[in-house]
Write a protein that holds these residues in place. Structure first.
Motif, short mmCIF file in Angstrom:
data_model
loop_
_atom_site.label_atom_id
_atom_site.label_comp_id
_atom_site.label_asym_id
_atom_site.label_seq_id
_atom_site.Cartn_x
_atom_site.Cartn_y
_atom_site.Cartn_z
N ARG A 66 -68.36 69.22 -6.68
CA ARG A 66 -69.45 69.20 -7.67
C ARG A 66 -69.29 68.02 -8.62
O ARG A 66 -70.26 67.35 -8.97
N LEU A 67 -68.05 67.77 -9.05
CA LEU A 67 -67.81 66.65 -9.96
C LEU A 67 -68.18 65.33 -9.29
O LEU A 67 -68.80 64.46 -9.91
N MET A 68 -67.81 65.18 -8.02
CA MET A 68 -68.12 63.94 -7.32
C MET A 68 -69.62 63.74 -7.13
O MET A 68 -70.10 62.62 -7.06
N SER A 69 -70.37 64.83 -7.08
CA SER A 69 -71.83 64.70 -6.97
C SER A 69 -72.43 64.15 -8.26
O SER A 69 -73.54 63.61 -8.25
N GLU A 70 -71.68 64.27 -9.37
CA GLU A 70 -72.12 63.67 -10.63
C GLU A 70 -71.63 62.24 -10.79
O GLU A 70 -72.30 61.40 -11.38
N ILE A 71 -70.44 61.98 -10.28
CA ILE A 71 -69.87 60.64 -10.41
C ILE A 71 -70.58 59.64 -9.51
O ILE A 71 -70.79 58.48 -9.89
N SER A 72 -70.94 60.06 -8.31
CA SER A 72 -71.56 59.15 -7.35
C SER A 72 -72.75 59.83 -6.69
O SER A 72 -72.94 61.05 -6.80
N SER A 73 -73.55 59.03 -5.99
CA SER A 73 -74.72 59.57 -5.31
C SER A 73 -74.52 59.49 -3.80
O SER A 73 -73.64 58.78 -3.30
N ASP A 74 -75.35 60.21 -3.07
CA ASP A 74 -75.26 60.23 -1.61
C ASP A 74 -75.60 58.87 -0.98
O ASP A 74 -75.26 58.62 0.17
N THR A 75 -76.27 58.02 -1.74
CA THR A 75 -76.65 56.71 -1.20
C THR A 75 -75.58 55.64 -1.45
O THR A 75 -75.69 54.53 -0.94
N ASP A 76 -74.54 55.97 -2.22
CA ASP A 76 -73.47 55.01 -2.49
C ASP A 76 -72.64 54.76 -1.23
O ASP A 76 -72.39 55.67 -0.44
N ALA A 82 -65.56 54.48 -4.34
CA ALA A 82 -64.18 54.23 -4.76
C ALA A 82 -64.12 53.62 -6.15
O ALA A 82 -63.29 54.03 -6.98
N GLN A 83 -65.01 52.66 -6.45
CA GLN A 83 -65.00 52.03 -7.76
C GLN A 83 -65.55 52.97 -8.83
O GLN A 83 -65.00 53.06 -9.94
N LYS A 84 -66.63 53.68 -8.54
CA LYS A 84 -67.20 54.61 -9.53
C LYS A 84 -66.20 55.70 -9.90
O LYS A 84 -66.08 56.09 -11.06
N THR A 85 -65.48 56.19 -8.90
CA THR A 85 -64.50 57.23 -9.16
C THR A 85 -63.35 56.70 -10.01
O THR A 85 -62.90 57.36 -10.96
N LEU A 86 -62.88 55.50 -9.69
CA LEU A 86 -61.82 54.89 -10.49
C LEU A 86 -62.29 54.65 -11.92
O LEU A 86 -61.56 54.92 -12.88
N SER A 87 -63.51 54.16 -12.08
CA SER A 87 -64.05 53.90 -13.42
C SER A 87 -64.16 55.19 -14.23
O SER A 87 -63.91 55.20 -15.44
N PHE A 88 -64.54 56.28 -13.57
CA PHE A 88 -64.61 57.57 -14.26
C PHE A 88 -63.24 57.97 -14.79
O PHE A 88 -63.09 58.39 -15.95
N THR A 173 -56.28 46.28 5.73
CA THR A 173 -56.18 45.64 4.43
C THR A 173 -56.69 46.62 3.38
O THR A 173 -57.85 47.08 3.45
N VAL A 174 -55.82 46.98 2.44
CA VAL A 174 -56.19 47.94 1.41
C VAL A 174 -55.98 47.30 0.04
O VAL A 174 -55.14 46.42 -0.14
N HIS A 175 -56.77 47.76 -0.92
CA HIS A 175 -56.82 47.12 -2.24
C HIS A 175 -56.29 48.07 -3.32
O HIS A 175 -56.55 49.28 -3.26
N ALA A 176 -55.59 47.51 -4.28
CA ALA A 176 -55.07 48.31 -5.39
C ALA A 176 -56.22 48.91 -6.18
O ALA A 176 -57.20 48.23 -6.50
N ALA A 177 -56.09 50.20 -6.49
CA ALA A 177 -57.06 50.91 -7.33
C ALA A 177 -56.25 51.60 -8.41
O ALA A 177 -55.85 52.75 -8.25
N GLU A 178 -55.98 50.89 -9.49
CA GLU A 178 -54.99 51.33 -10.48
C GLU A 178 -55.62 52.25 -11.55
O GLU A 178 -56.31 51.79 -12.45
N PRO A 179 -55.38 53.57 -11.46
CA PRO A 179 -56.00 54.51 -12.41
C PRO A 179 -55.35 54.52 -13.79
O PRO A 179 -55.86 55.17 -14.70
N THR A 180 -54.24 53.79 -13.96
CA THR A 180 -53.60 53.73 -15.27
C THR A 180 -54.14 52.59 -16.13
O THR A 180 -53.78 52.48 -17.30
#
Length: 204
Positions: A66-76, A82-88, A173-180
């Motif tokens: 449910r939370l992810m349905s608010e953070i992002s949309s089905d069209t993302d 990944a970026q919207k979730t990290l920004s949240f 190839t994977v990219h750093a997604a630093e939540p701190t």
């Protein structure tokens, strides 16, 4: 005995976004019903073990979905999710590197709901929250273990700015997604570490 209505709901606001969980869902977290792993610890060296952070990630779970349905949309796209979730997370969850979660060289690992409800967490708790939220959208996340730190990495169509940290894991190839790091942009930002994030890591 204390009896709680299983349909009772806890709400935690993050501005216009609200995390909600029923008593039953919170009980399932306590029982670790939705975690993806089983081993609590993993060997690093012959005489050293570390917490299996990846094993604490939560798979499909209603309150996180449910939370992810608010953070992002089905069209993302997965990259946008990944970026919207990290920004949240970086905008709403404080990086706790000094309080009671730490015990010398160890730390208390929170479940994703606990990190959301307390609005703070250590690097390990933030990494687990990030990976658990991405799991609701079937997006993979890798954890790189450093000396005193853990950092999530994600695959996606991100920019390739030279200073940004990228690793090759299992040929991907994977990219750093630093939540701190507040305001961290995947593929664009470079957090400051007391180690070399491109080389001083292990994958467990």
């Amino acid at each position: 005995d204390l009896k709680v209505n299983s349909g009772s709901t806890v709400s935690v606001p993050f501005g216009s976004t609200v995390y909600t969980a029923t008593a039953e869902e919170l009980g399932n977290f306590l029982d670790d019903k939705n975690i993806v792993g089983s081993k609590a610890f993993l060997p690093v060296k012959s005489d050293t073990v570390t917490c299996n952070f990846g094993g604490r990630v939560v798979g499909k779970e209603p309150s996180l979905t449910r939370l992810m349905s608010e953070i992002s949309s089905d069209t993302d796209t997965p990259t946008q999710v990944a970026q919207k979730t990290l920004s949240f997370i970086t905008a709403n969850i404080a990086y706790d590197h000094s309080e009671k979660e730490w015990r010398g060289s160890s730390q208390a690992i929170k479940r994703p709901n606990e990190t959301l409800m307390s609005k703070k967490g250590t690097c390990g708790s933030l990494a687990i929250l990030y990976a658990s939220l991405l799991a609701q959208k079937n997006i993979s996340c890798w954890f790189a273990y450093y000396d005193g730190h853990i950092s999530p990495f994600v695959e996606g169509d991100f920019p390739t700015v030279p200073r940004a940290v990228r690793l090759t894991i299992h040929g991907k190839t994977v990219h750093a997604a630093e939540p701190t790091a507040v305001g961290f942009k995947i593929g664009r930002s470079a957090a400051q570490y007391p180690f070399n994030p491109a080389t001083d890591w292990i994958l467990l």
